[in-house]
Structure formats: C-alpha cells, structure tokens
Design a protein around this motif. Structure first.
Motif, PDB file in Angstrom:
ATOM      1  N   ARG A  25       6.158  -0.482  -8.307  1.00  0.00           N
ATOM      2  CA  ARG A  25       6.479  -1.221  -9.229  1.00  0.00           C
ATOM      3  C   ARG A  25       5.781  -2.477  -9.437  1.00  0.00           C
ATOM      4  NH1 ARG A  25      12.032  -0.964 -11.198  1.00  0.00           N
ATOM      5  NH2 ARG A  25      11.682   1.505 -10.895  1.00  0.00           N
ATOM      6  N   TYR A  26       5.679  -3.227  -8.175  1.00  0.00           N
ATOM      7  CA  TYR A  26       5.343  -4.624  -8.394  1.00  0.00           C
ATOM      8  C   TYR A  26       4.091  -4.966  -7.733  1.00  0.00           C
ATOM      9  CZ  TYR A  26      10.085  -4.934 -10.431  1.00  0.00           C
ATOM     10  OH  TYR A  26      11.262  -4.514 -11.258  1.00  0.00           O
ATOM     11  N   LEU A  27       3.522  -3.970  -6.929  1.00  0.00           N
ATOM     12  CA  LEU A  27       2.272  -4.464  -6.182  1.00  0.00           C
ATOM     13  C   LEU A  27       1.248  -4.479  -6.995  1.00  0.00           C
ATOM     14  CD1 LEU A  27       2.220  -4.584  -3.075  1.00  0.00           C
ATOM     15  CD2 LEU A  27       0.776  -2.437  -3.214  1.00  0.00           C
ATOM     16  N   ASP A  28       0.512  -5.573  -6.868  1.00  0.00           N
ATOM     17  CA  ASP A  28      -0.806  -5.879  -7.683  1.00  0.00           C
ATOM     18  C   ASP A  28      -1.819  -4.967  -7.484  1.00  0.00           C
ATOM     19  OD1 ASP A  28      -2.629  -6.982  -9.437  1.00  0.00           O
ATOM     20  OD2 ASP A  28      -2.332  -8.947  -8.804  1.00  0.00           O
ATOM     21  N   THR A  29      -2.091  -3.885  -8.634  1.00  0.00           N
ATOM     22  CA  THR A  29      -2.966  -2.869  -8.235  1.00  0.00           C
ATOM     23  C   THR A  29      -4.377  -3.428  -8.803  1.00  0.00           C
ATOM     24  OG1 THR A  29      -2.311  -1.973 -10.470  1.00  0.00           O
ATOM     25  CG2 THR A  29      -1.159  -0.868  -8.703  1.00  0.00           C
ATOM     26  N   LYS A  31      -5.232  -5.753  -7.188  1.00  0.00           N
ATOM     27  CA  LYS A  31      -5.849  -6.409  -5.838  1.00  0.00           C
ATOM     28  C   LYS A  31      -6.133  -5.248  -4.680  1.00  0.00           C
ATOM     29  CE  LYS A  31      -4.259 -11.121  -6.540  1.00  0.00           C
ATOM     30  NZ  LYS A  31      -3.161 -12.006  -6.188  1.00  0.00           N
TER      31      LYS A  31
END
Lengths: 79, 79
Positions: A25-29, A31
């Motif tokens: 949910r919170y990982l910056d996709t 990057k």
C-alpha cells in the motif's frame, strides 16, 4: 531513471500478510519494482534470500538493505 | 483524499538510521505524511509509541499497523 528492485519475502503467515498489506500500500511504486516471493512455495528462492541477509520472514530487501518486518517465522522453518 | 499519517520511531542507533534511510527513500509520500520521532530526545512520546504497540526501535506505525524494522533497542532502554 531505472527503478530500484524491492523483494518482499514471506511465507503466508498472518504476520506476513499484515506486513505485505502495508508494503504494497505505501511503497512508492514510482521508485521501486516490487516482487513478492512466497518462500513456502518457492523454496528455490530461500538461498537467495539468505544471501541477502534474510533471517526470518516477513522481510523486505530494497536498495541494498534488508529489513525484517516484525517476526513471522525463522528461515529454518522454510527448509 | 487526506493522507495517512505515518510515524517512524527511532533512537539514533545505527540500525535505526539504516531503516530511516530506506523508509524516507521508498515510502510513497503522495499517500502518507511521515513524521520522524527520536524517542531518545522526545521521551514524552514514548507512551504514545507504546500505546501503538511499539516494543522496540526502529518501528513504523502506519495505517493502523505497527512494523518493527529489524532490532535496534528495546523501549525499556529509552525510559
């Protein structure tokens, strides 16, 4: 700019699923390219995880760092 | 859509700094507002962290989940 590879290792345990939920949910996709690996079914990936310093699951390997996220099961339970 | 609040609790330890580096680099800041709290200096936040289920630092509390990231120091060392 090429994306960083992130690998989330788990074994389907409740602690693993909670951590996976937060990570996905919170990982910056923008990057990172996230791969989710179930070591209970993909036992051929256990050696690779251990080589990256994974001692237990769930764990996230990203940008040269190995982060154990809470504690679900030791790697020894997956062999 | 309002952002989710994420709180990263640490105590300046080497393990904490490594985890902070990964968190600040890869967390999706379009979805979360990240606050970094040094419990060694902000001792008045220890109770709040414990109420969120933090047992050791570094830890990330986000979206109702508490994720301990590796192990730096127990909360008892911060009181």
């Amino acid at each position: 700019m090429s994306k960083t590879i992130a690998t989330f290792y788990h074994a389907g345990c409740p602690v693993c699923l909670d951590a996976e939920s937060a990570i996905t949910r919170y990982l910056d996709t923008t990057k990172v390219n996230l791969e989710v690996v179930h070591l209970g079914t993909a036992k051929n990936r256990v050696a690779e995880a251990e080589a990256a310093g994974v001692k237990s699951v769930p764990a996230l390997v990203v940008g040269g760092q190995t982060l154990h996220l809470n504690f679900g099961a030791p790697m020894s339970a997956l062999k």
